[in-house]
Design a protein around this motif. Structure first.
Motif, short mmCIF file in Angstrom:
data_model
loop_
_atom_site.label_atom_id
_atom_site.label_comp_id
_atom_site.label_asym_id
_atom_site.label_seq_id
_atom_site.Cartn_x
_atom_site.Cartn_y
_atom_site.Cartn_z
N GLY A 54 0.80 -1.22 0.00
CA GLY A 54 0.00 0.00 0.00
C GLY A 54 0.82 1.26 0.00
O GLY A 54 0.31 2.34 0.30
N GLN A 55 2.12 1.18 -0.38
CA GLN A 55 2.98 2.36 -0.42
C GLN A 55 2.95 2.95 -1.83
O GLN A 55 3.00 2.22 -2.83
CB GLN A 55 4.41 1.98 -0.03
CG GLN A 55 5.35 3.16 0.10
CD GLN A 55 6.71 2.74 0.63
OE1 GLN A 55 6.83 1.67 1.23
NE2 GLN A 55 7.72 3.54 0.40
N SER A 104 1.89 6.15 2.48
CA SER A 104 0.87 5.11 2.38
C SER A 104 -0.32 5.61 1.56
O SER A 104 -0.63 6.80 1.53
CB SER A 104 0.40 4.70 3.77
OG SER A 104 -0.72 3.82 3.69
N VAL A 105 -1.01 4.66 0.89
CA VAL A 105 -2.19 5.02 0.12
C VAL A 105 -3.31 5.52 1.03
O VAL A 105 -4.28 6.13 0.56
CB VAL A 105 -2.65 3.80 -0.71
CG1 VAL A 105 -3.28 2.74 0.20
CG2 VAL A 105 -3.62 4.20 -1.81
N THR A 106 -3.18 5.30 2.33
CA THR A 106 -4.14 5.84 3.29
C THR A 106 -4.25 7.36 3.19
O THR A 106 -5.31 7.94 3.44
CB THR A 106 -3.74 5.44 4.73
OG1 THR A 106 -3.56 4.03 4.78
CG2 THR A 106 -4.80 5.85 5.73
N SER A 144 -8.34 4.75 5.26
CA SER A 144 -8.12 3.37 5.70
C SER A 144 -9.02 2.39 4.95
O SER A 144 -8.63 1.24 4.70
CB SER A 144 -8.38 3.27 7.21
OG SER A 144 -9.70 3.69 7.51
N TYR A 153 -7.39 1.72 1.67
CA TYR A 153 -6.17 0.92 1.92
C TYR A 153 -6.51 -0.55 2.10
O TYR A 153 -5.87 -1.44 1.51
CB TYR A 153 -5.45 1.48 3.15
CG TYR A 153 -4.26 0.65 3.60
CD1 TYR A 153 -3.01 0.86 3.05
CD2 TYR A 153 -4.40 -0.33 4.58
CE1 TYR A 153 -1.91 0.11 3.46
CE2 TYR A 153 -3.33 -1.09 4.99
CZ TYR A 153 -2.08 -0.86 4.43
OH TYR A 153 -1.01 -1.62 4.83
N VAL A 195 -5.05 -3.34 -0.45
CA VAL A 195 -3.98 -4.22 0.04
C VAL A 195 -4.47 -5.64 0.25
O VAL A 195 -3.78 -6.61 -0.06
CB VAL A 195 -3.39 -3.64 1.35
CG1 VAL A 195 -2.40 -4.61 1.97
CG2 VAL A 195 -2.72 -2.31 1.06
#
Length: 583
Positions: free
Chosen positions: A214-215, A228-230, A235, A238, A242
């Motif tokens: 998820g980076q 992070s994709v967050t 969340s 994400y 992921v």
């Protein structure tokens, strides 16, 4: 107006809802299809490009001359952690010169960092350690996410966002591992360029690449790379990206109040994913514009409907409203109003003429009723007084008769004198009211006559304030009350009886008479029935004087005034008369 609104707005609303729904559904399908097409195209292009880098890596690793150079350099003194070889650099430059995407190529082992093309600015064990994990993968390739790297040589230095491809070297003779890792650093701009080309014609579509953890590997904003994709999908996004087991997925998402449609596809080359994000707000922008146009048209239709309705209805409603206003004035008691006809000889003129005739007749009838009621009131007052006076005179004459028989006329002269004064006040000048002082004198004359009968065994006291003596009161209101007290309150009681009569002002209420006795009292329910002229069984419930006096007070003074009785068995009785202040 309501009908015009309904007829004008209903088709527009129905047409608007249908048009908006169809356009929204069509746009959603087309954009989703377009996004999936771009996603597949971008993923295929990335797979192709990453495959080229793997081929380039294999070209380097399968070159015997390069492998022998690396074996020799790796056997040098371990104290020299950084190893440089001009021959190796020259050889590598020849291979990678055809591909400008490559930023640098380096080699690391447990003992050395070997410069290939450019040198890392940071070559500590901490920087090298992550790449040594490639030894755990055997002959497999390992991809590393984007990082910000600085590269130096003897002339200058360069900094760029790069992602890396790493693979362990093997001997070409027996395929045994050498413990050396080749690290190919590729500029992140390559991915960004591939992605931006795919979405360049659609400003509402955002595309980026994430790795399996998820980076963010590539993102339009360089400041977000490596995070992070967050940070961009929350969340919820994400977890879906992921933890997705499938190679391709599409899901709706709400992040920071924005409604999004997310498409993601995993690459064949590694565990990276290409992600396309579409904002519904931007997606339905044209549909919302269509809705706004429909609303403007609807508003214009409403304005047109209002104007038309007002022009159409005024000629009908204005005469009706005028008639309603006149009727309300008549309801409030103003009978002088008249409808002024406009001589159009239409239905409203006919209604107006009939209205005028009706109001005139009502006025005449009301005046007749008022005259009749006034005459009736005078007749009732005279009848009530006539009802009381004969009754009183009969009782008085009866007392005189028995007194003369018993006492041989000793007190007859005094009783006749009292009776004469009493009759003078009763008859008066034919008026309905007398002064408080005259009413008190009247009841005193009556008590004087009655005491002869009871041999002065009933004690009486009469009090009145000086400021009430000349106030007016309906006449003959105390005598019936005192008579009831004498006749019913004491029964067979021979002594100890007492009657108190008082008159005074009550602030905020007016004038008040009180007649109190210490007799045997009565039940409250029976006391209330004394003010009702006829009981439920049709017979008289008590002395007729109290009911008649109360009714006469209400006729003269108003419904809010009259008699109140307070009594309990064994405690005596208090009768209060409420009157207005009359002068």
């Amino acid at each position: 107006m309501l009908l015009l609104f309904l007829f004008s707005l209903t088709p527009l609303v129905v047409m608007g809802i249908i048009s908006f729904s169809i356009s929204k559904s069509t746009i959603n399908d087309k954009v989703t299809e377009y996004s999936e097409h771009l996603l597949n195209q971008t993923a295929d292009n990335l797979d192709t490009r990453l495959g080229i880098y793997k081929d380039m890596m294999m070209q380097v690793l399968n070159n015997n001359e390069i492998v022998n150079m690396l074996r020799t350099l790796d056997q040098t003194d371990p104290a020299r952690y950084d190893v440089d070889s001009l021959s190796l650099t020259t050889k590598l430059s020849t291979i990678v010169a055809i591909n400008q995407d490559v930023q640098s190529i380096s080699f690391v082992s447990e003992k050395h960092y070997i410069k290939g093309i450019y040198r890392w600015s940071k070559r500590t064990r901490t920087e090298v350690e992550p790449f040594l994990r490639t030894l755990e993968d055997g002959s497999n390739f390992r991809w590393y996410p984007t990082r910000y790297g600085t590269y130096v040589d003897s002339l200058n230095s360069q900094s760029a966002h790069v992602f890396s491809l790493a693979k362990q070297l093997y001997k070409t003779s027996d395929d045994s591992p050498l413990g050396i890792i080749a690290v190919l650093d590729i500029r992140e701009d390559v991915i960004k360029e591939l992605v931006s080309k795919a979405v360049s014609n659609n400003q509402d579509l955002q595309s980026f690449v994430v790795d399996g953890r998820g980076q963010l590997v590539s993102y339009p904003d360089n400041a977000m790379i490596g995070k992070s994709v967050t940070e961009v999908l929350g969340s919820g996004g994400y977890d879906k990206i992921v933890n997705s087991g499938s190679g391709e997925q599409r899901f709706p998402l709400i992040y920071k109040g924005n409604h999004l449609i997310v498409n993601a596809k995993k690459l064949h080359t590694n565990d990276w994913m290409v992600v396309n994000v579409i904002s519904k707000a931007a997606l339905y922008q044209d549909s919302n514009r269509l809705l706004q146009i429909i609303l403007v048209i609807a508003l214009l239709c409403i304005v047109f409907s209002i104007i038309t309705a007002m022009l159409l209805a005024n000629s009908i409603t204005n005469p009706i409203l005028k008639m309603i206003r006149l009727m309300r004035q008549v309801m409030s008691g103003e009978l002088t109003v008249r409808y002024k006809a406009k001589r159009r000889h239409d239905e409203f003129d006919i209604l107006g003429n009939n209205f005028n005739y009706m109001v005139t007749r009502i006025d005449e009838l009301l005046k007749a009723v008022y005259d009749e009621q006034d005459q009736k009131r005078v007749a009732e007052l005279k009848a009530l007084q006539a009802q009381i006076n004969p009754h009183f005179l009969y009782n008085t004459l009866d007392i005189i008769k028995w007194t003369a028989l018993i006492q041989k006329a000793n007190h007859a002269a005094e009783m006749v004198s009292l009776l004469s004064r009493l009759l003078r006040i009763s008859i008066g000048k034919g008026e309905e009211t007398v002064t408080v002082e005259e009413e008190m004198e009247h009841v005193q004359c009556y008590l004087g006559i009655q005491k002869f009968r009871f041999n002065f065994n009933i004690e009486t006291r009469v009090e009145m304030d000086d400021d009430v003596r000349q106030l007016r009161t309906p006449k003959l209101i105390l005598q019936p009350i005192v008579e009831n007290a004498i006749m019913h309150a004491f029964g067979e009681q021979e002594s100890g009886g007492r009657i108190d009569i008082a008159c005074f002002k009550v602030p905020g209420e007016g004038l008040r008479f009180e007649v109190a006795d210490n007799g045997k009292g009565m039940e409250p329910s029976f006391a209330r029935s004394l003010l009702i002229e006829h009981a439920a069984d049709g017979e008289k419930s008590g002395g007729i004087g109290l009911a008649n006096v109360d009714e006469r007070i209400k006729l003269i003074c108003g419904k809010m005034y009259g008699i109140e009785i307070a009594s309990e068995p064994g405690t005596g009785t208090v009768i209060r008369i409420r009157l207005p202040l009359m002068t």
